[in-house]
Scaffold this motif. Structure first.
Motif, PDB file in Angstrom:
ATOM      1  N   VAL A  23      -7.154  -4.089  -4.292  1.00 51.60           N
ATOM      2  CA  VAL A  23      -8.537  -3.695  -4.000  1.00 51.60           C
ATOM      3  C   VAL A  23      -9.503  -4.441  -4.908  1.00 51.60           C
ATOM      4  O   VAL A  23     -10.555  -4.918  -4.469  1.00 51.60           O
ATOM      5  N   SER A  24      -9.147  -4.552  -6.196  1.00 46.79           N
ATOM      6  CA  SER A  24      -9.992  -5.277  -7.144  1.00 46.79           C
ATOM      7  C   SER A  24     -10.136  -6.743  -6.738  1.00 46.79           C
ATOM      8  O   SER A  24     -11.227  -7.314  -6.806  1.00 46.79           O
ATOM      9  N   PHE A  25      -9.050  -7.353  -6.276  1.00 45.56           N
ATOM     10  CA  PHE A  25      -9.127  -8.746  -5.829  1.00 45.56           C
ATOM     11  C   PHE A  25     -10.040  -8.879  -4.619  1.00 45.56           C
ATOM     12  O   PHE A  25     -10.830  -9.820  -4.521  1.00 45.56           O
ATOM     13  N   ALA A  26      -9.927  -7.946  -3.679  1.00 42.53           N
ATOM     14  CA  ALA A  26     -10.734  -8.010  -2.465  1.00 42.53           C
ATOM     15  C   ALA A  26     -12.219  -7.831  -2.761  1.00 42.53           C
ATOM     16  O   ALA A  26     -13.069  -8.376  -2.056  1.00 42.53           O
ATOM     17  N   GLU A  27     -12.545  -7.059  -3.791  1.00 41.47           N
ATOM     18  CA  GLU A  27     -13.949  -6.885  -4.175  1.00 41.47           C
ATOM     19  C   GLU A  27     -14.549  -8.195  -4.677  1.00 41.47           C
ATOM     20  O   GLU A  27     -15.747  -8.452  -4.518  1.00 41.47           O
ATOM     21  N   ARG A  28     -13.712  -9.051  -5.266  1.00 42.48           N
ATOM     22  CA  ARG A  28     -14.206 -10.309  -5.827  1.00 42.48           C
ATOM     23  C   ARG A  28     -13.911 -11.517  -4.943  1.00 42.48           C
ATOM     24  O   ARG A  28     -14.446 -12.596  -5.181  1.00 42.48           O
ATOM     25  N   TRP A  29     -13.044 -11.317  -3.941  1.00 41.52           N
ATOM     26  CA  TRP A  29     -12.625 -12.415  -3.071  1.00 41.52           C
ATOM     27  C   TRP A  29     -12.469 -11.819  -1.672  1.00 41.52           C
ATOM     28  O   TRP A  29     -11.510 -11.139  -1.384  1.00 41.52           O
ATOM     29  N   LYS A  30     -13.440 -12.049  -0.809  1.00 41.60           N
ATOM     30  CA  LYS A  30     -13.506 -11.334   0.471  1.00 41.60           C
ATOM     31  C   LYS A  30     -12.293 -11.608   1.354  1.00 41.60           C
ATOM     32  O   LYS A  30     -11.886 -10.745   2.128  1.00 41.60           O
ATOM     33  N   GLU A  31     -11.686 -12.817   1.232  1.00 46.72           N
ATOM     34  CA  GLU A  31     -10.487 -13.095   2.024  1.00 46.72           C
ATOM     35  C   GLU A  31      -9.312 -12.224   1.598  1.00 46.72           C
ATOM     36  O   GLU A  31      -8.317 -12.103   2.324  1.00 46.72           O
ATOM     37  N   GLY A  32      -9.393 -11.605   0.403  1.00 42.25           N
ATOM     38  CA  GLY A  32      -8.319 -10.747  -0.072  1.00 42.25           C
ATOM     39  C   GLY A  32      -8.235  -9.413   0.640  1.00 42.25           C
ATOM     40  O   GLY A  32      -7.286  -8.649   0.415  1.00 42.25           O
ATOM     41  N   LEU A  33      -9.202  -9.112   1.521  1.00 42.81           N
ATOM     42  CA  LEU A  33      -9.187  -7.844   2.249  1.00 42.81           C
ATOM     43  C   LEU A  33      -7.921  -7.681   3.083  1.00 42.81           C
ATOM     44  O   LEU A  33      -7.384  -6.585   3.215  1.00 42.81           O
ATOM     45  N   VAL A  34      -7.415  -8.778   3.643  1.00 38.78           N
ATOM     46  CA  VAL A  34      -6.224  -8.681   4.487  1.00 38.78           C
ATOM     47  C   VAL A  34      -5.015  -8.232   3.676  1.00 38.78           C
ATOM     48  O   VAL A  34      -4.137  -7.521   4.195  1.00 38.78           O
ATOM     49  N   TYR A  35      -4.947  -8.606   2.402  1.00 38.06           N
ATOM     50  CA  TYR A  35      -3.848  -8.149   1.557  1.00 38.06           C
ATOM     51  C   TYR A  35      -3.898  -6.626   1.394  1.00 38.06           C
ATOM     52  O   TYR A  35      -2.868  -5.948   1.409  1.00 38.06           O
ATOM     53  N   VAL A  36      -5.113  -6.103   1.216  1.00 38.34           N
ATOM     54  CA  VAL A  36      -5.287  -4.656   1.069  1.00 38.34           C
ATOM     55  C   VAL A  36      -4.886  -3.946   2.353  1.00 38.34           C
ATOM     56  O   VAL A  36      -4.181  -2.925   2.321  1.00 38.34           O
ATOM     57  N   GLU A  37      -5.323  -4.456   3.490  1.00 39.64           N
ATOM     58  CA  GLU A  37      -5.037  -3.802   4.760  1.00 39.64           C
ATOM     59  C   GLU A  37      -3.532  -3.742   5.031  1.00 39.64           C
ATOM     60  O   GLU A  37      -2.999  -2.694   5.412  1.00 39.64           O
ATOM     61  N   ILE A  38      -2.848  -4.862   4.833  1.00 47.53           N
ATOM     62  CA  ILE A  38      -1.404  -4.888   5.070  1.00 47.53           C
ATOM     63  C   ILE A  38      -0.683  -3.955   4.104  1.00 47.53           C
ATOM     64  O   ILE A  38       0.232  -3.205   4.492  1.00 47.53           O
ATOM     65  N   TRP A  39      -1.103  -3.961   2.840  1.00 47.35           N
ATOM     66  CA  TRP A  39      -0.448  -3.106   1.848  1.00 47.35           C
ATOM     67  C   TRP A  39      -0.683  -1.630   2.150  1.00 47.35           C
ATOM     68  O   TRP A  39       0.229  -0.800   2.017  1.00 47.35           O
ATOM     69  N   GLU A  40      -1.900  -1.267   2.553  1.00 45.62           N
ATOM     70  CA  GLU A  40      -2.203   0.133   2.857  1.00 45.62           C
ATOM     71  C   GLU A  40      -1.411   0.615   4.075  1.00 45.62           C
ATOM     72  O   GLU A  40      -0.948   1.759   4.115  1.00 45.62           O
ATOM     73  N   ILE A  41      -1.259  -0.245   5.084  1.00 48.58           N
ATOM     74  CA  ILE A  41      -0.443   0.123   6.249  1.00 48.58           C
ATOM     75  C   ILE A  41       0.993   0.382   5.815  1.00 48.58           C
ATOM     76  O   ILE A  41       1.608   1.396   6.174  1.00 48.58           O
ATOM     77  N   PHE A  42       1.526  -0.532   5.030  1.00 46.05           N
ATOM     78  CA  PHE A  42       2.910  -0.389   4.573  1.00 46.05           C
ATOM     79  C   PHE A  42       3.069   0.845   3.689  1.00 46.05           C
ATOM     80  O   PHE A  42       4.045   1.598   3.815  1.00 46.05           O
ATOM     81  N   LEU A  43       2.091   1.086   2.811  1.00 50.58           N
ATOM     82  CA  LEU A  43       2.181   2.214   1.890  1.00 50.58           C
ATOM     83  C   LEU A  43       2.130   3.538   2.642  1.00 50.58           C
ATOM     84  O   LEU A  43       2.855   4.493   2.307  1.00 50.58           O
ATOM     85  N   SER A  44       1.296   3.626   3.673  1.00 52.23           N
ATOM     86  CA  SER A  44       1.200   4.865   4.441  1.00 52.23           C
ATOM     87  C   SER A  44       2.506   5.187   5.156  1.00 52.23           C
ATOM     88  O   SER A  44       2.834   6.362   5.367  1.00 52.23           O
ATOM     89  N   LEU A  45       3.250   4.144   5.536  1.00 51.56           N
ATOM     90  CA  LEU A  45       4.550   4.352   6.175  1.00 51.56           C
ATOM     91  C   LEU A  45       5.657   4.604   5.160  1.00 51.56           C
ATOM     92  O   LEU A  45       6.669   5.238   5.471  1.00 51.56           O
ATOM     93  N   LEU A  46       5.459   4.107   3.948  1.00 57.75           N
ATOM     94  CA  LEU A  46       6.484   4.252   2.913  1.00 57.75           C
ATOM     95  C   LEU A  46       6.699   5.710   2.526  1.00 57.75           C
ATOM     96  O   LEU A  46       7.835   6.137   2.273  1.00 57.75           O
TER      97      LEU A  46
END
Length: 521
Positions: free
Chosen positions: A493-516
């Protein structure tokens, strides 16, 4: 006639580029063969090598009704792993939870508006020199000194391009911006130009966006300096060429430009380093501390970028063919070429070995970095963690076996613990660096953090599903379980706040985490 049909002499830069092309062509053939073996209906001619496993269709993993969204995840390694794990975890949910399993996941993160979203800026026709003079009068000396100190805190320990005497000299200047403007050709002037370009880029990204003007101005100056040639090739001019090229590469890994200059700059630095070694030899002069300092910096810089993009490191290969003194690693750190070479060997072995065996891959880890795997709670050094993490396909690529309850042999459990601790170590290191704003390249860090987070999650799944042989999550401790997952989320999340292309990393991780969570219940 193709330029690659000619054979260049060994040791020349063109020879190394030629070897690079040959190795990349071999990698493409390996990928084509693996894809063809996985799907006999697919012929090698129908495969586009540049697209294989490099993109992850996130929404397609969960539902066919949603619009297809293709998201770029790193240089390919994280994309393959996350796609593999997401498919496996979704299949597990369908098998164990039936039709009531919901596949809709709402994004949990919305980035705050960037400073660039507040409307276009007005451009004024002023020259580069005028801007530098204006900055020298508006930026206070105390702020200038803070920028120099920030560079020495963040960059210099990783890439010691400045000599100790030069560090002290730069800190003594009362108004470094003004001094660098009037002494642009001096070695300290070039260093200050690079320091303000790099330090301002880091500070404007992490702390104060208003310093972006300084970064842009001095990055243009640094680009002009790096493009200047020299009529004489001696130790001083060649060293300066290497230093300015490395400074420019650091600017690129902080904020990449659209022209993709990184490989060209690295190539120039590597060619100059070969010439510099030859010049020392021609002058009958032993390799001194300045040479070793530059070589260490270039090795670490080129090695880290090559590892990220999974490309061969030409300088590591060149360096292994010559005798290099042990004093080249003067800061008590692991030789970057040794670290890179071992990671490369492990990665290539996974590509060429049909049935990977644990004993073979463990033998590829150097003895001085081999971690003690007798105790699950033992600490592990960062270099050992980086190498051990590359062994994760022994577990993460096993598909449905990850979610089965079949017991593991003791040797496999010990290695699993070591890989899990390696993932936790890497996430903890990035978390501590982020707290004090010491992460240099966010886009490279995001790739490594996502990979380590996915490995840690796989470790937890295996420990939970095979608890009859592993002892379950209680052997890890819920404090470690939750803290590592939380830190991974916080970093992304911190990376995405400073680097807008990093949002996709957050989205994929949150999807995976919700299923985990469903698997760990």
């Amino acid at each position: 006639m193709s330029p690659f049909s000619k054979r260049y002499p060994a040791g020349s830069y063109c020879y190394d580029l030629q070897k690079n092309v040959e190795e990349l062509e071999m990698e493409i053939k390996i990928i084509n063969r693996r894809s063809f073996a996985a799907d006999p209906k697919t012929t090698p001619e129908t495969i586009l090598p540049g697209m294989i496993d490099y993109h992850l269709g996130g929404s397609r993993l969960l539902t066919d009704s949603a619009g297809a969204h293709t998201a770029y995840i790193g240089p390919g390694s994280s994309a393959r792993m996350m796609q593999h794990l997401l498919k496996g975890i979704v299949e597990w949910h369908f098998t164990h939870k039936g039709p009531e399993f919901e596949t809709t996941v709402t994004p949990l993160f919305n980035p705050s508006p960037s400073i660039d979203d507040h409307g276009p800026r007005q451009n004024f026709p002023v020259t580069l020199d005028h801007r530098k003079i204006e900055l020298a009068t508006t930026v206070t000396p105390s702020m200038q000194r803070a920028m120099v100190e920030h560079y020495l805190k963040v960059i210099q320990p990783e890439y010691p391009l400045l000599s100790p005497d030069q560090e002290a000299s730069l800190l003594e200047k009362e108004n470094p911006l003004r001094w660098s403007t009037t002494n642009a050709a001096h070695a300290d002037g070039v260093a200050l130009t690079a320091i303000f370009a790099i330090s301002a880029a880091l500070i404007s990204r992490d702390i104060d966006p208003m310093l972006s003007t300084i970064s842009t101005t001095y990055r243009e100056s640094l680009r002009a300096v790096s493009q200047q040639g020299s009529t004489q090739a001696n130790i001083q001019t060649l060293s300066r060429s290497i230093i300015t090229a490395c400074f420019s590469v650091i600017c690129e890994i902080i904020g990449p430009t659209s022209n993709g200059a990184t490989w060209g700059l690295l190539g120039r630095a590597l060619a100059s380093m070969v010439e510099l070694r030859a010049e020392y030899r021609a002058q009958s002069q032993g390799l001194d501390a300045d040479f070793h300092r530059l070589e260490y910096s270039l090795l670490k810089l080129e090695g880290s970028i090559s590892i990220h993009f999974r490309r061969p490191s030409r300088y590591c290969a060149m360096r292994s063919s010559v005798n290099v003194l042990d004093s080249s690693i003067s800061r008590g750190q692991v030789d970057p070429s040794v670290l890179y070479t071992n990671i490369r060997n492990i990665t290539e072995s996974f590509c060429t070995t049909p049935l990977p065996q644990q004993e073979h891959f463990e033998s590829l880890i150097p003895s001085d970095l081999r971690a003690s795997i007798s105790q699950a709670g033992a600490d592990i050094t960062l270099p050992a963690a980086v190498i051990y993490l590359t062994l994760h396909p022994l577990f993460t690529s096993k598909g449905t076996e990850i979610f089965s309850d079949y017991p593991l042999p003791t040797t496999a459990i010990n290695l699993l613990h070591t890989i899990g601790r390696s993932a936790r170590k890497i996430i903890d290191e990035y978390f501590q660096s982020s707290k004090v704003n010491k992460i240099i390249s966010i886009w490279m860090a995001a790739e490594r953090v996502l990979e380590a987070g996915a490995v840690w999650a796989t470790y937890l799944i295996i420990m939970k599903r095979k608890q009859s042989s592993t002892g379950g999550l209680s052997n890890i401790g819920m404090n470690h379980v939750m803290r590592t997952l939380t830190r991974c989320s916080t970093l992304l999340v911190s990376f995405a706040e400073r680097w807008k292309e990093g949002l996709v990393y957050v989205e994929i991780w949150e999807i995976f985490l919700s299923l985990l969570w469903g698997v760990l219940e």
